[in-house]
Design a protein around this motif. Sequence first.
Motif, PDB file in Angstrom:
ATOM      1  N   ASN A   1       0.817  -1.221   0.000  1.00 29.73           N
ATOM      2  CA  ASN A   1       0.000   0.000   0.000  1.00 29.73           C
ATOM      3  C   ASN A   1       0.846   1.265   0.000  1.00 29.73           C
ATOM      4  OD1 ASN A   1       0.998  -0.154   2.587  1.00 29.73           O
ATOM      5  ND2 ASN A   1      -0.961   0.209   3.621  1.00 29.73           N
ATOM      6  N   ASN A   2       2.149   1.128  -0.126  1.00 35.17           N
ATOM      7  CA  ASN A   2       3.021   2.287  -0.208  1.00 35.17           C
ATOM      8  C   ASN A   2       2.724   3.068  -1.484  1.00 35.17           C
ATOM      9  OD1 ASN A   2       5.778   3.388  -1.426  1.00 35.17           O
ATOM     10  ND2 ASN A   2       5.950   3.449   0.805  1.00 35.17           N
ATOM     11  N   ARG A   3       2.694   4.400  -1.391  1.00 31.09           N
ATOM     12  CA  ARG A   3       2.310   5.227  -2.546  1.00 31.09           C
ATOM     13  C   ARG A   3       3.272   5.055  -3.716  1.00 31.09           C
ATOM     14  NH1 ARG A   3       1.570  11.296  -1.026  1.00 31.09           N
ATOM     15  NH2 ARG A   3       0.697  11.357  -3.126  1.00 31.09           N
ATOM     16  N   LEU A   4       4.547   4.897  -3.426  1.00 32.80           N
ATOM     17  CA  LEU A   4       5.509   4.721  -4.514  1.00 32.80           C
ATOM     18  C   LEU A   4       5.281   3.396  -5.234  1.00 32.80           C
ATOM     19  CD1 LEU A   4       8.822   6.005  -2.857  1.00 32.80           C
ATOM     20  CD2 LEU A   4       7.100   7.289  -4.109  1.00 32.80           C
ATOM     21  N   VAL A   5       4.994   2.361  -4.476  1.00 30.90           N
ATOM     22  CA  VAL A   5       4.730   1.048  -5.064  1.00 30.90           C
ATOM     23  C   VAL A   5       3.462   1.083  -5.903  1.00 30.90           C
ATOM     24  CG1 VAL A   5       4.155  -1.361  -4.557  1.00 30.90           C
ATOM     25  CG2 VAL A   5       5.939  -0.192  -3.240  1.00 30.90           C
ATOM     26  N   LYS A   6       2.412   1.704  -5.373  1.00 30.08           N
ATOM     27  CA  LYS A   6       1.150   1.753  -6.102  1.00 30.08           C
ATOM     28  C   LYS A   6       1.283   2.540  -7.404  1.00 30.08           C
ATOM     29  CE  LYS A   6      -1.522   3.151  -2.636  1.00 30.08           C
ATOM     30  NZ  LYS A   6      -2.764   3.478  -1.882  1.00 30.08           N
ATOM     31  N   ARG A   7       1.997   3.644  -7.355  1.00 27.20           N
ATOM     32  CA  ARG A   7       2.176   4.450  -8.567  1.00 27.20           C
ATOM     33  C   ARG A   7       3.022   3.707  -9.598  1.00 27.20           C
ATOM     34  NH1 ARG A   7       0.289   8.150 -12.155  1.00 27.20           N
ATOM     35  NH2 ARG A   7       1.827   9.720 -12.723  1.00 27.20           N
ATOM     36  N   GLU A   8       4.048   3.014  -9.143  1.00 24.16           N
ATOM     37  CA  GLU A   8       4.873   2.223 -10.063  1.00 24.16           C
ATOM     38  C   GLU A   8       4.024   1.162 -10.762  1.00 24.16           C
ATOM     39  OE1 GLU A   8       8.098   0.113 -11.978  1.00 24.16           O
ATOM     40  OE2 GLU A   8       7.838   2.189 -11.331  1.00 24.16           O
ATOM     41  N   LYS A   9       3.199   0.456 -10.001  1.00 23.10           N
ATOM     42  CA  LYS A   9       2.376  -0.600 -10.588  1.00 23.10           C
ATOM     43  C   LYS A   9       1.330  -0.026 -11.542  1.00 23.10           C
ATOM     44  CE  LYS A   9       2.897  -4.054  -6.926  1.00 23.10           C
ATOM     45  NZ  LYS A   9       2.205  -4.834  -5.859  1.00 23.10           N
ATOM     46  N   GLU A  10       0.757   1.120 -11.176  1.00 19.94           N
ATOM     47  CA  GLU A  10      -0.296   1.723 -11.995  1.00 19.94           C
ATOM     48  C   GLU A  10       0.235   2.295 -13.301  1.00 19.94           C
ATOM     49  OE1 GLU A  10      -1.899   4.710  -9.491  1.00 19.94           O
ATOM     50  OE2 GLU A  10      -2.941   3.328  -8.142  1.00 19.94           O
ATOM     51  N   ARG A  11       1.421   2.897 -13.237  1.00 13.75           N
ATOM     52  CA  ARG A  11       1.854   3.737 -14.371  1.00 13.75           C
ATOM     53  C   ARG A  11       3.067   3.211 -15.119  1.00 13.75           C
ATOM     54  NH1 ARG A  11       2.786   6.108 -18.221  1.00 13.75           N
ATOM     55  NH2 ARG A  11       2.606   8.323 -18.736  1.00 13.75           N
ATOM     56  N   TRP A  12       4.046   2.630 -14.411  1.00 14.19           N
ATOM     57  CA  TRP A  12       5.343   2.415 -15.046  1.00 14.19           C
ATOM     58  C   TRP A  12       5.794   0.962 -15.137  1.00 14.19           C
ATOM     59  CZ3 TRP A  12       6.058   6.894 -17.136  1.00 14.19           C
ATOM     60  CH2 TRP A  12       5.727   8.073 -16.448  1.00 14.19           C
ATOM     61  N   ALA A  13       5.211   0.071 -14.369  1.00 14.86           N
ATOM     62  CA  ALA A  13       5.768  -1.278 -14.216  1.00 14.86           C
ATOM     63  C   ALA A  13       5.873  -2.033 -15.541  1.00 14.86           C
ATOM     64  CB  ALA A  13       4.930  -2.084 -13.223  1.00 14.86           C
ATOM     65  N   LEU A  14       4.924  -1.820 -16.456  1.00 19.40           N
ATOM     66  CA  LEU A  14       4.923  -2.588 -17.701  1.00 19.40           C
ATOM     67  C   LEU A  14       6.202  -2.359 -18.492  1.00 19.40           C
ATOM     68  CD1 LEU A  14       3.263  -4.509 -19.435  1.00 19.40           C
ATOM     69  CD2 LEU A  14       2.300  -2.516 -20.605  1.00 19.40           C
ATOM     70  N   GLU A  15       6.662  -1.104 -18.572  1.00 21.04           N
ATOM     71  CA  GLU A  15       7.901  -0.840 -19.299  1.00 21.04           C
ATOM     72  C   GLU A  15       9.132  -1.068 -18.430  1.00 21.04           C
ATOM     73  OE1 GLU A  15       8.580   3.708 -19.727  1.00 21.04           O
ATOM     74  OE2 GLU A  15       6.397   3.470 -19.624  1.00 21.04           O
ATOM     75  N   ASN A  16       8.994  -0.910 -17.132  1.00 19.82           N
ATOM     76  CA  ASN A  16      10.153  -0.989 -16.258  1.00 19.82           C
ATOM     77  C   ASN A  16      10.591  -2.407 -15.916  1.00 19.82           C
ATOM     78  OD1 ASN A  16      10.713   1.701 -16.133  1.00 19.82           O
ATOM     79  ND2 ASN A  16       9.666   2.063 -14.192  1.00 19.82           N
ATOM     80  N   HIS A  17       9.937  -3.416 -16.468  1.00 24.40           N
ATOM     81  CA  HIS A  17      10.450  -4.767 -16.259  1.00 24.40           C
ATOM     82  C   HIS A  17      11.781  -4.949 -16.980  1.00 24.40           C
ATOM     83  CE1 HIS A  17       8.587  -5.519 -20.237  1.00 24.40           C
ATOM     84  NE2 HIS A  17       9.445  -6.516 -20.324  1.00 24.40           N
ATOM     85  N   ARG A  18      12.061  -4.071 -17.954  1.00 26.60           N
ATOM     86  CA  ARG A  18      13.359  -4.100 -18.620  1.00 26.60           C
ATOM     87  C   ARG A  18      14.330  -3.204 -17.845  1.00 26.60           C
ATOM     88  NH1 ARG A  18      11.081  -3.040 -24.680  1.00 26.60           N
ATOM     89  NH2 ARG A  18      10.008  -1.401 -23.511  1.00 26.60           N
ATOM     90  N   ASP A  19      15.499  -3.719 -17.574  1.00 27.23           N
ATOM     91  CA  ASP A  19      16.471  -2.965 -16.783  1.00 27.23           C
ATOM     92  C   ASP A  19      16.856  -1.645 -17.452  1.00 27.23           C
ATOM     93  OD1 ASP A  19      16.509  -4.848 -14.784  1.00 27.23           O
ATOM     94  OD2 ASP A  19      18.419  -5.755 -15.375  1.00 27.23           O
ATOM     95  N   GLU A  20      16.884  -1.613 -18.785  1.00 25.43           N
ATOM     96  CA  GLU A  20      17.236  -0.382 -19.487  1.00 25.43           C
ATOM     97  C   GLU A  20      16.261   0.736 -19.147  1.00 25.43           C
ATOM     98  OE1 GLU A  20      18.599  -3.823 -22.150  1.00 25.43           O
ATOM     99  OE2 GLU A  20      16.850  -3.338 -20.905  1.00 25.43           O
ATOM    100  N   CYS A  21      14.974   0.398 -19.103  1.00 28.70           N
ATOM    101  CA  CYS A  21      13.952   1.400 -18.786  1.00 28.70           C
ATOM    102  C   CYS A  21      14.003   1.785 -17.314  1.00 28.70           C
ATOM    103  CB  CYS A  21      12.564   0.864 -19.151  1.00 28.70           C
ATOM    104  SG  CYS A  21      12.340   0.556 -20.918  1.00 28.70           S
ATOM    105  N   PHE A  22      14.199   0.800 -16.456  1.00 30.83           N
ATOM    106  CA  PHE A  22      14.289   1.069 -15.020  1.00 30.83           C
ATOM    107  C   PHE A  22      15.466   1.999 -14.732  1.00 30.83           C
ATOM    108  CE2 PHE A  22      15.207   0.391 -10.588  1.00 30.83           C
ATOM    109  CZ  PHE A  22      13.976   0.107 -10.005  1.00 30.83           C
ATOM    110  N   ALA A  23      16.610   1.727 -15.369  1.00 31.54           N
ATOM    111  CA  ALA A  23      17.792   2.567 -15.164  1.00 31.54           C
ATOM    112  C   ALA A  23      17.568   3.977 -15.680  1.00 31.54           C
ATOM    113  CB  ALA A  23      18.998   1.934 -15.860  1.00 31.54           C
ATOM    114  N   ASP A  24      16.952   4.097 -16.849  1.00 34.11           N
ATOM    115  CA  ASP A  24      16.697   5.414 -17.432  1.00 34.11           C
ATOM    116  C   ASP A  24      15.792   6.244 -16.526  1.00 34.11           C
ATOM    117  OD1 ASP A  24      16.733   7.265 -19.888  1.00 34.11           O
ATOM    118  OD2 ASP A  24      14.585   6.946 -19.600  1.00 34.11           O
ATOM    119  N   MET A  25      14.866   5.586 -15.856  1.00 33.99           N
ATOM    120  CA  MET A  25      13.915   6.299 -15.017  1.00 33.99           C
ATOM    121  C   MET A  25      14.456   6.599 -13.621  1.00 33.99           C
ATOM    122  SD  MET A  25       9.944   5.335 -14.146  1.00 33.99           S
ATOM    123  CE  MET A  25       9.439   5.831 -15.793  1.00 33.99           C
TER     124      MET A  25
END
Length: 399
Positions: A203-227
Amino acid sequence: MPNSQAVSAAVAKLYDTYPFPPEPLLDEPPPGYNWRWNWVTAYSFCTGQTPARQDVRILDAGCGTGVGTEYLVHLNPQAQVVGIDLSGGALAVAQERCRRSGADRVEFHHLSLFDVEQLPGEFDLINCVGVLHHTPDPIRGIQALAKKLAPGGLFHIFVYAELGRWEIKLMQEAIALLQGNQRGDYTDGVKVGRQIFASLPENNRLVKREKERWALENHRDECFADMYVHPQEIDYTIDTLFELIEASGLDFVGFSNPRSWELEPLLGQSPELMERAKGLSDRQRYRLVELLNSEAITHYEFFLSRPPLSYADWSTDEDLLSAIPDLNPCISGWPSTSILDENYQIVTLSEATFQFLQACDTNLSRKPIRDILTESLLDLAQIRKLLAQRLIILTPGSR
């Protein structure tokens, strides 16, 4: 080494470690399109009319691994394209990407934005997506690129928005604190960041926002690092964005995602508030939208131009009737009565509309709308709707 050079070196190291974007290389042209990378549709969006010529020069400034560059080549068959980037590793991927898909009207240079004056000549279209906000001096960067824009040319830019990326900034700082003196080791940064997300409560706000908005692309390390572990990022608000634009010395044409800047979906239930908003300047309305809908405004994408840029006015029936229509080249599923428009939204066509668009698509003799309507069941009001939907683009004709 001066600070700006140190920052540039750190950015280059990130993208040598994690070449970005990480899209796979294909042995054929990439699927789909981005209409902002098509000279004809971009020019039509900005001016209301098709360009006088298509044999243009295009610069992809900060091309990375060449995902956008590849589209620029394939979507503009008469253009010469140049890509520049700070990362030699990313450029190597870009060259291989374009070679494999047959994008052969392109040349690459290992250059930063600040050194773009080393390229000969000017460019009709400059594309700079996701780059300026990662430079140590965005104003210097935009000014360097502006000098290479030809008169009547277009400059498409994408930079980050502060309010819609609040959670990213918090996570960036948290990762940096836990990395300590290992900051700058980007593989370690990705490891730390993923451990943080795995450890935080659901229920952490950072976790919820990541799952809602960014997680689909951030499963790739390149995207996670860029962000999350990028060594340089400057985010904007409407006020600071227009300071950047004004520093360029170019004209603001408009946002290339105009639907995101409409007040009606936000305040349309209150006629009084909509009436009050009419008294605001354009910039004040933009600010109001980002204040009221901050989570949706994660970035700004917009066009600038160098005068003179000629604008078409289709307000009079006579001008519209004399215009020569073409089917927008950036639609998908054609020919069919169910298509995707340039923004990938489904559009269902009536039979009469389908027949009119077919006439536009096969208009080899360059008939004006007046002549096509003689064999159509549509009227001018319906033609104006097609124009507003950007299913057709127009060339001025003789009255």
